[in-house]
Design a protein around this motif. Structure first.
Motif, PDB file in Angstrom:
ATOM      1  N   ALA A  29       0.746  -1.090  -0.020  1.00 22.17           N
ATOM      2  CA  ALA A  29      -0.108  -0.032  -0.091  1.00 22.17           C
ATOM      3  C   ALA A  29       0.813   1.055  -0.036  1.00 22.17           C
ATOM      4  CB  ALA A  29      -0.846   0.111   1.458  1.00 22.17           C
ATOM      5  N   SER A  30       1.993   1.241   0.857  1.00 26.30           N
ATOM      6  CA  SER A  30       2.686   2.558   1.061  1.00 26.30           C
ATOM      7  C   SER A  30       3.770   2.443  -0.053  1.00 26.30           C
ATOM      8  CB  SER A  30       3.549   2.407   2.403  1.00 26.30           C
ATOM      9  OG  SER A  30       4.453   1.371   2.413  1.00 26.30           O
ATOM     10  N   ARG A  31       4.117   1.278  -0.812  1.00 28.43           N
ATOM     11  CA  ARG A  31       5.280   1.277  -1.658  1.00 28.43           C
ATOM     12  C   ARG A  31       6.698   1.484  -1.244  1.00 28.43           C
ATOM     13  NH1 ARG A  31       3.149   0.616  -6.829  1.00 28.43           N
ATOM     14  NH2 ARG A  31       5.192   0.956  -7.759  1.00 28.43           N
ATOM     15  N   ILE A  32       6.865   1.331   0.127  1.00 26.21           N
ATOM     16  CA  ILE A  32       7.870   1.507   0.992  1.00 26.21           C
ATOM     17  C   ILE A  32       8.564   0.003   1.060  1.00 26.21           C
ATOM     18  CG2 ILE A  32       8.863   1.988   3.247  1.00 26.21           C
ATOM     19  CD1 ILE A  32       7.151   4.432   3.566  1.00 26.21           C
ATOM     20  N   ALA A  33       9.903  -0.309   0.981  1.00 29.19           N
ATOM     21  CA  ALA A  33      10.785  -1.196   1.321  1.00 29.19           C
ATOM     22  C   ALA A  33      11.607  -1.029   2.404  1.00 29.19           C
ATOM     23  CB  ALA A  33      11.234  -1.825  -0.020  1.00 29.19           C
ATOM     24  N   ALA A  34      11.680  -1.874   3.405  1.00 28.66           N
ATOM     25  CA  ALA A  34      12.581  -1.626   4.349  1.00 28.66           C
ATOM     26  C   ALA A  34      13.201  -2.930   5.213  1.00 28.66           C
ATOM     27  CB  ALA A  34      11.789  -0.859   5.594  1.00 28.66           C
ATOM     28  N   PRO A  35      14.296  -2.875   5.634  1.00 30.15           N
ATOM     29  CA  PRO A  35      14.839  -4.075   6.457  1.00 30.15           C
ATOM     30  C   PRO A  35      14.254  -4.079   7.630  1.00 30.15           C
ATOM     31  CG  PRO A  35      16.439  -2.368   6.096  1.00 30.15           C
ATOM     32  CD  PRO A  35      15.333  -1.853   5.582  1.00 30.15           C
ATOM     33  N   ALA A  36      14.529  -5.244   8.534  1.00 34.09           N
ATOM     34  CA  ALA A  36      14.112  -5.520   9.978  1.00 34.09           C
ATOM     35  C   ALA A  36      14.712  -6.626  10.068  1.00 34.09           C
ATOM     36  CB  ALA A  36      12.448  -5.603  10.098  1.00 34.09           C
ATOM     37  N   TYR A  37      14.738  -6.860  11.599  1.00 30.66           N
ATOM     38  CA  TYR A  37      15.134  -8.063  12.161  1.00 30.66           C
ATOM     39  C   TYR A  37      14.271  -8.720  13.109  1.00 30.66           C
ATOM     40  CZ  TYR A  37      20.112  -6.801  11.326  1.00 30.66           C
ATOM     41  OH  TYR A  37      21.149  -6.603  10.755  1.00 30.66           O
ATOM     42  N   VAL A  38      13.822  -9.842  12.948  1.00 28.62           N
ATOM     43  CA  VAL A  38      12.758 -10.597  13.594  1.00 28.62           C
ATOM     44  C   VAL A  38      13.347 -11.799  14.564  1.00 28.62           C
ATOM     45  CG1 VAL A  38      10.645 -12.241  13.246  1.00 28.62           C
ATOM     46  CG2 VAL A  38      11.210 -10.293  11.582  1.00 28.62           C
ATOM     47  N   TYR A  39      12.930 -11.475  15.723  1.00 24.32           N
ATOM     48  CA  TYR A  39      13.255 -12.421  16.899  1.00 24.32           C
ATOM     49  C   TYR A  39      12.048 -13.460  17.142  1.00 24.32           C
ATOM     50  CZ  TYR A  39      13.165 -14.550  21.528  1.00 24.32           C
ATOM     51  OH  TYR A  39      13.165 -15.414  22.767  1.00 24.32           O
ATOM     52  N   LEU A  40      12.137 -15.000  17.007  1.00 25.14           N
ATOM     53  CA  LEU A  40      11.528 -15.836  17.013  1.00 25.14           C
ATOM     54  C   LEU A  40      11.911 -16.429  18.225  1.00 25.14           C
ATOM     55  CD1 LEU A  40      11.152 -17.295  13.438  1.00 25.14           C
ATOM     56  CD2 LEU A  40       9.766 -15.692  14.483  1.00 25.14           C
TER      57      LEU A  40
END
Length: 375
Positions: free
Chosen positions: A127-138
């Motif tokens: 929807a926003s057309r933004i791409a971004a990195p992240a870190y996910v803790y499982l």
């Protein structure tokens, strides 16, 4: 060598030491009063001071994670995230792609069933057309057979500005803290999505949908939940998502919980402020739209909009934080509503820094966990 490399810091310290010794050694030879010797003394003093300043700056950046790279430091990081296709490795090709996996810093062992896992991901907003990195803790439970049909609550964790997502992992220790709290029975196992709120670097958008610009609030309110829901075992019904952040991230966390209570059931702001800042790093966020500016002002929102059904946590300190009085006023304003719930952590002293937030993160995570449900 990267900006956060220990080799860079050691090299800077070595040059500073060499310049200091050289200054002491050469000073008697430069004692004469002529333009060459005076210029030499000035040059040596400036070079030594610059070297010392570089050492302090590099050490502070390593400790607090302000900038992740040289390009980030000099404002050259303008490219948005690159979506990596991992279909060959079992990905569905959705809006979230796993780039790499790693162990939890400070965790015991390397098996995800016992130590959990950190996944570095790329998220693209449809929807926003933004791409971004992240870190996910499982958490470890995510990989254990007895929990294979269980969905998990999600905590979105935001840095300040400029901030780096890596600092949430290895400096503020969110994954390790969450893991230990769950092990001690003080919070439920949660998935943490850790990223910085400036998803359109180097601009500080204050998590606003900028007219004709980055639609950052839409990214966090719509795109991010949809991407995580499509990839991980998380609940689809309201009540399973919360958000926490410090400084700018704290302001954004409160705003998301207030503006989108059906997405974020709780929001925790560590050392937050309550109105979008306007400065050279933000540019013109509202383009003269008074309604949009008011909407981003949490003071105005709590007074003029229906009270959202959400829970808020704010933190400050009596000595060391500039937001102490404004935080007390905000608490009073929320208390006057009939639906929004407010809690606080007020320290006797503590500055606007990582050391203070490390004291607030364990009780804040425990508070957040207690207000979320899994389905």
């Amino acid at each position: 060598m990267g900006l956060t490399s220990n080799k860079v810091l050691v090299l800077a310290m070595f040059f500073a030491a060499v310049l200091f010794v050289g200054t002491v050694w050469l000073w008697p030879r430069l004692a004469r009063q002529n333009w060459r010797t005076v210029s030499g003394r000035v040059g040596l003093l400036l070079a030594t001071q610059l070297a010392l300043f570089a050492c302090v700056g590099l050490a502070a950046n390593q400790a607090f994670g302000f900038y992740a790279s040289w390009a980030d430091l000099f404002g050259k990081e303008t490219e948005q995230g690159i979506v990596v296709d991992h279909t060959a490795h079992g990905s569905t090709g959705g809006p979230l792609q796993v780039v790499s996996t790693s162990d939890v810093p400070g965790g015991r062992g390397s098996r995800p069933e016992t130590a959990g896992q950190i996944q570095k991901v790329d998220i693209v907003g449809r929807a926003s057309r933004i791409a971004a990195p992240a870190y996910v803790y499982l958490p470890p439970e995510y990989f254990q057979p007895q929990y294979r049909t269980r969905t998990f609550p999600v905590g979105v964790v935001l840095t300040g500005y400029p901030g780096t997502a890596e600092s949430l992992v290895d400096k503020l220790n969110y994954p390790r803290t969450a893991q230990q709290l769950a092990k001690d029975g003080r919070m439920q196992p949660m998935i943490l999505v850790m990223m910085r709120p400036s998803v359109a670097p180097p601009r500080d958008t204050e998590c606003v949908d900028v007219p004709g610009g980055p639609q950052v609030e839409t990214f966090f309110a719509k795109d991010l939940p949809e991407a995580v829901l499509a990839h991980y075992r998380v609940g689809k019904r309201p009540g399973g998502w919360g958000v926490i952040g410090d400084s700018t991230g704290g302001y954004c966390a409160l705003k998301f919980a207030m503006h989108h209570p059906r997405v974020y059931a709780a929001g925790a702001g560590l050392s937050p402020y309550y109105k979008a800042l306007i400065d050279p790093t933000t540019g013109d966020l509202f383009h003269g739209d008074r309604n949009l500016e008011n909407h981003a002002d949490l003071w105005w929102f709590i007074k003029h909009r229906p009270a959202p059904d959400t829970s808020l946590l704010v933190t400050s300190s009596k000595v060391g934080e500039r937001n102490y009085r404004s935080t007390l006023t905000f608490i009073q304003g929320v208390q006057a509503t009939n639906l929004t719930r407010i809690s606080s952590i007020i320290l006797d002293s503590g500055g606007h820094n990582f050391n203070t937030w490390k004291r607030e993160i364990p009780p804040a995570l425990q508070w957040l966990s207690g207000r979320l449900t899994d389905h």
